[in-house]
Design an enzyme around this catalytic site. Structure first.
Site, mmCIF file in Angstrom:
data_model
loop_
_atom_site.group_PDB
_atom_site.id
_atom_site.type_symbol
_atom_site.label_atom_id
_atom_site.label_comp_id
_atom_site.label_asym_id
_atom_site.label_seq_id
_atom_site.Cartn_x
_atom_site.Cartn_y
_atom_site.Cartn_z
ATOM 1 N N ASP A 421 -123.944 -23.902 42.973
ATOM 2 C CA ASP A 421 -123.183 -22.771 43.475
ATOM 3 C C ASP A 421 -122.743 -21.969 42.246
ATOM 4 O O ASP A 421 -122.718 -22.502 41.133
ATOM 5 C CB ASP A 421 -121.978 -23.285 44.261
ATOM 6 C CG ASP A 421 -121.161 -22.150 44.868
ATOM 7 O OD1 ASP A 421 -121.747 -21.132 45.244
ATOM 8 O OD2 ASP A 421 -119.932 -22.291 44.940
ATOM 9 N N THR A 423 -119.812 -19.224 41.949
ATOM 10 C CA THR A 423 -118.386 -18.985 41.734
ATOM 11 C C THR A 423 -117.606 -20.291 41.710
ATOM 12 O O THR A 423 -117.666 -21.069 42.661
ATOM 13 C CB THR A 423 -117.831 -18.065 42.841
ATOM 14 O OG1 THR A 423 -118.680 -16.925 42.952
ATOM 15 C CG2 THR A 423 -116.414 -17.631 42.533
ATOM 16 N N PHE A 552 -119.545 -1.412 51.346
ATOM 17 C CA PHE A 552 -120.676 -1.878 50.521
ATOM 18 C C PHE A 552 -121.706 -2.545 51.415
ATOM 19 O O PHE A 552 -121.385 -3.372 52.265
ATOM 20 C CB PHE A 552 -120.202 -2.861 49.459
ATOM 21 C CG PHE A 552 -121.340 -3.423 48.649
ATOM 22 C CD1 PHE A 552 -121.899 -2.692 47.606
ATOM 23 C CD2 PHE A 552 -121.875 -4.667 48.949
ATOM 24 C CE1 PHE A 552 -122.964 -3.192 46.878
ATOM 25 C CE2 PHE A 552 -122.935 -5.180 48.220
ATOM 26 C CZ PHE A 552 -123.481 -4.436 47.178
ATOM 27 N N ARG A 608 -123.112 -7.419 34.047
ATOM 28 C CA ARG A 608 -123.271 -6.830 35.375
ATOM 29 C C ARG A 608 -122.910 -5.358 35.236
ATOM 30 O O ARG A 608 -121.803 -5.017 34.842
ATOM 31 C CB ARG A 608 -122.329 -7.518 36.362
ATOM 32 C CG ARG A 608 -122.168 -6.775 37.686
ATOM 33 C CD ARG A 608 -123.325 -7.074 38.620
ATOM 34 N NE ARG A 608 -123.261 -6.228 39.800
ATOM 35 C CZ ARG A 608 -122.538 -6.493 40.884
ATOM 36 N NH1 ARG A 608 -121.784 -7.569 40.917
ATOM 37 N NH2 ARG A 608 -122.575 -5.687 41.924
ATOM 38 N N ASP A 674 -122.541 -15.040 46.799
ATOM 39 C CA ASP A 674 -122.175 -13.806 46.112
ATOM 40 C C ASP A 674 -123.326 -12.807 46.122
ATOM 41 O O ASP A 674 -124.422 -13.088 46.585
ATOM 42 C CB ASP A 674 -121.754 -14.128 44.677
ATOM 43 C CG ASP A 674 -120.827 -13.065 44.090
ATOM 44 O OD1 ASP A 674 -120.665 -12.017 44.723
ATOM 45 O OD2 ASP A 674 -120.282 -13.292 42.997
ATOM 46 N N ASP A 797 -118.459 -26.374 45.159
ATOM 47 C CA ASP A 797 -117.016 -26.624 45.191
ATOM 48 C C ASP A 797 -116.338 -26.126 46.455
ATOM 49 O O ASP A 797 -115.123 -26.216 46.570
ATOM 50 C CB ASP A 797 -116.347 -25.958 43.978
ATOM 51 C CG ASP A 797 -116.405 -24.446 44.051
ATOM 52 O OD1 ASP A 797 -117.324 -23.929 44.713
ATOM 53 O OD2 ASP A 797 -115.546 -23.782 43.447
ATOM 54 N N GLY A 798 -117.084 -25.592 47.425
ATOM 55 C CA GLY A 798 -116.442 -25.015 48.601
ATOM 56 C C GLY A 798 -116.889 -25.672 49.890
ATOM 57 O O GLY A 798 -117.876 -26.406 49.925
ATOM 58 N N ASN A 800 -118.236 -24.213 52.238
ATOM 59 C CA ASN A 800 -119.534 -23.655 52.617
ATOM 60 C C ASN A 800 -120.698 -24.451 52.038
ATOM 61 O O ASN A 800 -121.835 -24.283 52.452
ATOM 62 C CB ASN A 800 -119.634 -22.194 52.156
ATOM 63 C CG ASN A 800 -119.584 -22.071 50.647
ATOM 64 O OD1 ASN A 800 -118.727 -22.662 50.001
ATOM 65 N ND2 ASN A 800 -120.489 -21.317 50.080
#
Length: 1101
Positions: A421, A423, A552, A608, A674, A797-798, A800
């Site tokens: 992952d 983030t 967006f 970025r 992301d 870490d999530g 999801n």
């Protein structure tokens, strides 16, 4: 969006219907009785056999039992009666009810009929149920059989040792499984049942429990926020939602109401689709932070999914029912055990035939023939195999990695691909502003560190930074996308939103306002006395109101806002997005000629880059016209303003760990929720994608309006220069090195999975970046990688990541919250440095398992050879010989040879994945032949010695009786198994040395484990056993040691009469023969009669 039914695709290759057959059940029951219940166990282990044995085939429509051959072989029973009607039969499969539809001749999930209770219930099974399931494991059944057999043969000591180890193993397993169920239950139950307000007929508001919600209900979202108990679509108002449970990104998302058809928005046309209308959908388990409404209207949402059909329910279901992980080591282990069973079968038949030929009693035949099975297939094998895993688990715990599924440690030793992952895993949370580079008159200015300057405060560049975002205030704090937040904070401007009271009084007219701080504004002119105070304040105010937002879009790669400066009649449009996209929408003369070179320079450095643009709108565009204008009309003929350069800071350890994995030839993949461009930028920055490699983005479009699905390919950077060139491979130092990487979004992945199955495997072979991936798509990606025979690790870490962490061969969570429930491994170190440590320990544990398995296989074969040779002379090893071998040698060696720690660094070689390989089989077979040869030579050689004689009590070195003149026929009570003989002693010593030699040979060290000489418990054990064996072999021990090892000793009775009876039983002169006479002996001078024998037996002359 009225959908009465929703078809759910179940991946299966064959669906067979069966009906219970009474006569078949009766026959099976009879065979169960005849086999003493063994057939029942076999049918329990093989559910498919059970169905075919007790049921007869029928159509699926009339079936009572369904056999579903799916990705997980599973047998499901119908619930419900077989009555006529549209929906007659019910199939309950993995927490989902399916109903038979006669029209389509298949099963469907219905959303508006038979939906049931809105609850994600995770039942915690009782300890008794878990115990029964664990105890009925084939290995434990075999151990039970062995313990019963040994007890019948009075071999209690080892039986107790096996029972002790089995009890500990079962208790540990039960504790782990129960703990997992409880953790998952507590996590799900925390917010599953809440009180909600439901809008009924005539707009009556009714309080109800969330469990009573059904699709179609209109629920009122409270203004103070809540945890969503279902999936619902917003029909009025706006919500700010934290969707970290689904996306892993702890960024509040603004959800707007579903537009009505005919409002000019294309999204309003057609039926509601959860995928297409994601930004209008509130998902179960997500946190509603704040709501907004206008004109006093309540925020309402219509329930569309409940229970296990919701987004959270599907996530929980993926945790409860992961696709089973198939590991070659365990499959090969079963095959190897079957070979040992076949060898045991030969010994079994040999033992029976030999015993019958020598007229051995039936009880002895049964015990000895069955005993050879327990010798060949060692019951201690599971405990021995577990030892290395337990030690690895203990070492992992020392470095802060906790494991709830110890069997996965071995599998981690095979990992050759790791998904990360982004983030919070590879990077710190959020982005940082590195600098800005403005454009004026078609040329770039020098880069500037920030835009917080008095000279820029009224520039269009800063106005674009201050307005072109989707930020909102929650409890007085700015919240939103990290990129937007950093960009706005860099301006130093202030954002003000209409209060709840103001919005309730107006009809969406109160805009969000931004203004610069007073310290950046030029000095105020002195107010003349005749000026009006309000007009004076108005002339000084510099505020920009955001009139309309075009959010967006990941497909468009841009967002746009319409804003108006206070006091100005004309409005301005501000645009931000991907540089190439923004430049293509701008007038060519406003884009610098060196735009491509400057952009490439920044992207190669891993930044970025965001481009800004502006357009002055015509004065005829009023507020009402702006609300209805098409987005494409607004985003045209823009003026290029410049670039914003952002950097997503990597965690300090990320680059080094990824380099270690690369050197070890372990592929790395990024899978994140992301943005695509951010993900590619981070992948380049951390070294996952080398600077010189090309990134090809796969944009897949679903079939629409009669057109078939298609994939558009484009390069992530400098598309104009590279679009026509095919990706290539270059040779570097011999091997081919990939020079291209695929990147795709979750939407593209879904289209490719559905329409381009043949392309999917090619894409995952070189796919490095997967962005905007939903939780279930992460799991599908893991499965796609596994389908091409990758051993996949997952680090996240999530919440999801839960499904992917569970599905991967080795999932490691960096969070101790939701993800740790599903993940086999949890690290307390919040960075990816735990991944190489886990792989190293996995490799060490895997090699240890190979060593132990080979050693245990050789141990059983060596003991099998010894016993088979001794059976040929109707002999066997003694109980204490077995005990010395099984505990003092085998268990001691097994538990110490597993202590070798992991090698200090990851090497490019991987350990073998299976036992069935040429080198491994060659080493095992060679050792078997060597051991067979030496034992056979010892067995035959001892019989050809000059001093060899068939055993008699007088020649026995192990004789422990004080009498030296008894005859062989009286020894049957002492040595009923014919244990005390020269062949037995020879084979015992030879085999004991063979066990130790094999242990040393198979105790492999580097490159996966530390060398064996560093394992001091193993070294001490081997040396100690060698010394002991040499001692008892060369030192003449006549009375205790050898007899203890060779013979079962009689206990010394406490009562005098029992002691006397035991002595008389071995006295050859008792009872006196009828032809003998007993005469009293006269006492010698100086002795009393008590100190000497008072009689002697005289033969009749």
């Amino acid at each position: 969006f009225d959908r009465s039914t929703e078809k759910v695709q179940v991946r299966y290759s064959e669906l067979q219907g069966y009906r219970v057959c009474r006569w078949r059940v009766a026959v099976v029951g009879l065979w169960v009785l005849c086999t003493g219940g063994f057939l029942l166990l076999l049918l329990y282990w093989m559910p498919e056999w059970c169905v075919k044995a007790t049921c007869s085939r029928t159509t699926v429509r009339e079936a009572e039992v369904v056999l579903l051959q799916s990705t997980v072989s599973h047998c499901s029973r119908y619930y419900g009666s077989n009555h006529s009607g549209y929906f007659s039969n019910t199939l309950f499969y993995f927490h989902t009810k399916y109903y038979w539809n006669d029209e389509v001749q298949n099963f469907e999930v219905l959303m508006r009929l038979f939906f049931g209770v809105n609850e994600i219930a995770v039942k915690v099974p009782s300890v008794f149920k878990l115990l029964i399931k664990e105890v009925l494991n084939p290995f434990y059944i075999f151990q039970l059989f062995s313990v019963i057999l040994w007890s019948a043969d009075e071999y209690y000591y080892y039986a107790v040792a096996i029972v002790f180890m089995s009890v500990i193993s079962i208790a540990t397993s039960l504790y782990t499984i129960k703990k997992q169920y409880v953790m998952l239950h507590d996590l799900v139950a925390a917010h599953s049942i809440v009180r909600v307000s439901v809008c009924r007929a005539n707009n009556d508001i009714e309080e109800a429990l969330s469990t009573d919600l059904v699709p179609g209900d209109v629920m009122v979202i409270p203004s103070n926020g809540t945890i969503m108990p279902c999936d619902a679509v917003l029909v009025s108002g706006t919500c700010i939602v934290n969707e970290s449970m689904l996306t892993g990104e702890s960024v509040p998302v603004t959800k707007t109401n579903l537009p009505n058809p005919g409002e000019g928005d294309k999204e309003g046309d057609g039926a509601y689709s959860m995928e297409e209308h994601k930004r209008h959908t509130l998902f179960c388990g997500t946190h509603i932070i704040q709501t907004r409404f206008y004109s006093g209207e309540l925020v309402k949402a219509v329930v569309v999914r409940t229970g296990f059909s919701t987004a959270k329910g599907q996530l929980v279901r993926s945790i409860l029912y992961p696709k089973p992980t198939d590991f070659k080591l365990y499959r090969d282990a079963y095959l190897f055990l079957l070979c040992l069973v076949a060898i045991a079968g030969i010994g079994f038949v040999y033992s029976i035939v030999l015993s019958i030929m020598n007229k051995v009693p039936a009880k002895t035949i049964i015990i000895e023939s069955l005993d050879i099975i327990t010798i060949t297939v060692p019951p201690a094998l599971p405990a021995a195999m577990t030892a290395g895993i337990v030690y690895a688990q203990r070492r992992l715990k020392r470095i802060g990695i906790f494991c709830i599924s110890p069997q996965r440690i071995n599998i981690c030793g095979q990992l050759n691909l790791v998904c990360f992952d982004k983030t919070g895993t590879l990077t710190e949370d959020g982005l940082d502003l590195w600098g800005v580079q403005r454009v004026e008159n078609g040329t770039f200015h020098l880069s500037e560190e920030n835009a917080y300057k008095e000279s820029l405060v009224k520039s269009q560049f800063v106005a674009c930074m201050a307005t072109c975002h989707s930020l909102t205030k929650i409890d007085g704090q700015l919240s939103g996308d990290p990129l937007d937040l950093k960009m706005f904070e860099a301006t130093g401007w202030i954002l003000e939103e209409a209060t709840e009271e103001e919005t309730s009084l107006h009809d969406r007219i109160m805009p969000t306002v931004v203004r610069p701080p007073k310290q950046l504004m030029p000095p105020e002119p002195v107010m003349s006395p005749e000026q009006d105070m309000e007009l004076y304040d108005l002339s000084l105010a510099y505020e920009i109101g955001i009139v309309r937002q075009f959010p967006f879009s990941s497909a468009l790669q841009r967002m746009c806002v319409v804003a108006r400066l206070l006091g100005e009649k004309r409005m301005d449009a501000y645009l931000k997005g991907a540089p190439e996209v923004v430049a293509s929408l701008c007038k060519k003369d406003t884009v610098p000629e060196d735009f491509a070179e400057v952009l490439e320079d920044y992207t190669k450095q891993g930044f970025r880059v965001i481009a800004l643009a502006h357009r002055r709108l015509e004065s005829k565009l009023t507020w009402h016209k702006v609300q209805n204008i098409n987005r494409d009309q607004m985003e045209a003929n823009m003026e290029f303003l410049g670039l914003i350069i952002m950097q997503n800071k990597l965690k300090a350890e990320t680059a080094g760990v990824l380099e270690d994995l690369r050197r070890a030839h372990i592929r790395t993949v990024m899978v994140t929720g992301d943005n695509m461009l951010t993900a590619i930028s981070v992948a380049r920055d951390c070294g996952m994608i080398p600077p010189q490699d090309r990134v090809i983005i796969a944009d897949a479009l679903p079939s629409k309006d009669g057109q078939s699905a298609k994939i558009n390919w484009r390069y992530a950077d400098k598309p104009s220069k590279h679009m026509g060139k095919a990706p290539r491979l270059e040779v570097r130092d011999g091997p081919l090195v990939d020079q291209y990487h695929f990147a795709m979004s979750g939407k593209s992945f879904a289209v490719i999975t559905e329409h381009f199955q043949d392309v999917l495997q090619k894409l995952v072979l070189h796919g490095t970046v997967f962005a905007r991936m939903a939780p279930d798509q992460k799991t599908q990606l893991i499965e796609a990688l596994q389908s091409v025979d990758y051993f996949v690790g997952m680090c996240g870490d999530g919440a999801n990541d839960c499904g992917a962490l569970k599905r991967a061969h080795g999932g490691i969570s960096l969070s101790e919250l939701e993800a740790s429930v599903a993940s086999p491994f949890t690290s307390r170190t919040p960075n990816i440095s735990c991944v190489p440590s886990l792989i190293r320990e996995g490799r060490a544990a895997l090699i240890t398992s190979f060593c132990v398995f080979k050693f245990m296989a050789l141990y059983s074969i060596i003991q099998y050879i010894s016993v088979t040779l001794l059976y040929s002379i109707l002999s066997n090893l003694g109980d204490f010989q077995f005990l010395f071998i099984d505990i003092a040698i085998i268990l001691l060696i097994v538990f110490t040879m597993s202590l070798n720690p992991a090698w200090k660094e990851l090497v490019s070689r991987r350990p073998p994945s299976g036992l069935i390989s040429g080198p491994l089989l060659f080493s095992v077979l060679t050792q078997i032949l060597i051991c067979l040869g030496f034992q056979t030579i010892a067995f035959l050689w001892v019989r050809h010695q000059a001093w060899y004689d068939i055993w008699t009590p007088e020649s026995d070195a192990c004789n422990s009786s004080p009498h030296a003149n008894f005859s062989p026929k009286h020894n049957s009570s002492e040595d009923d198994h014919n244990i005390k003989n020269y062949e037995n002693t020879s084979l015992f010593y030879v085999s004991s040395f063979q066990y130790l030699i094999v242990a040393i040979v198979f105790s492999k060290g580097k490159p996966f484990r530390q060398p064996s000489y560093k394992n001091w418990p193993f070294v001490v054990s081997c040396i100690g056993l060698y010394i002991f064996l040499f001692f008892i072999m060369f030192y003449p021990v006549n009375d205790f040691c050898l007899s203890w090892l060779c013979c079962r000793q009689r206990k010394v009775p406490k009562a005098l009469y029992m002691h006397l009876a035991q002595e008389l039983s071995v006295d050859p002169d008792w009872p006196p023969k009828p032809t003998t006479t007993t005469e009293a002996n006269p006492p010698p001078p100086g002795n009393t009669p008590e100190n000497c024998s008072s009689y002697q037996i005289m033969g009749d002359s």
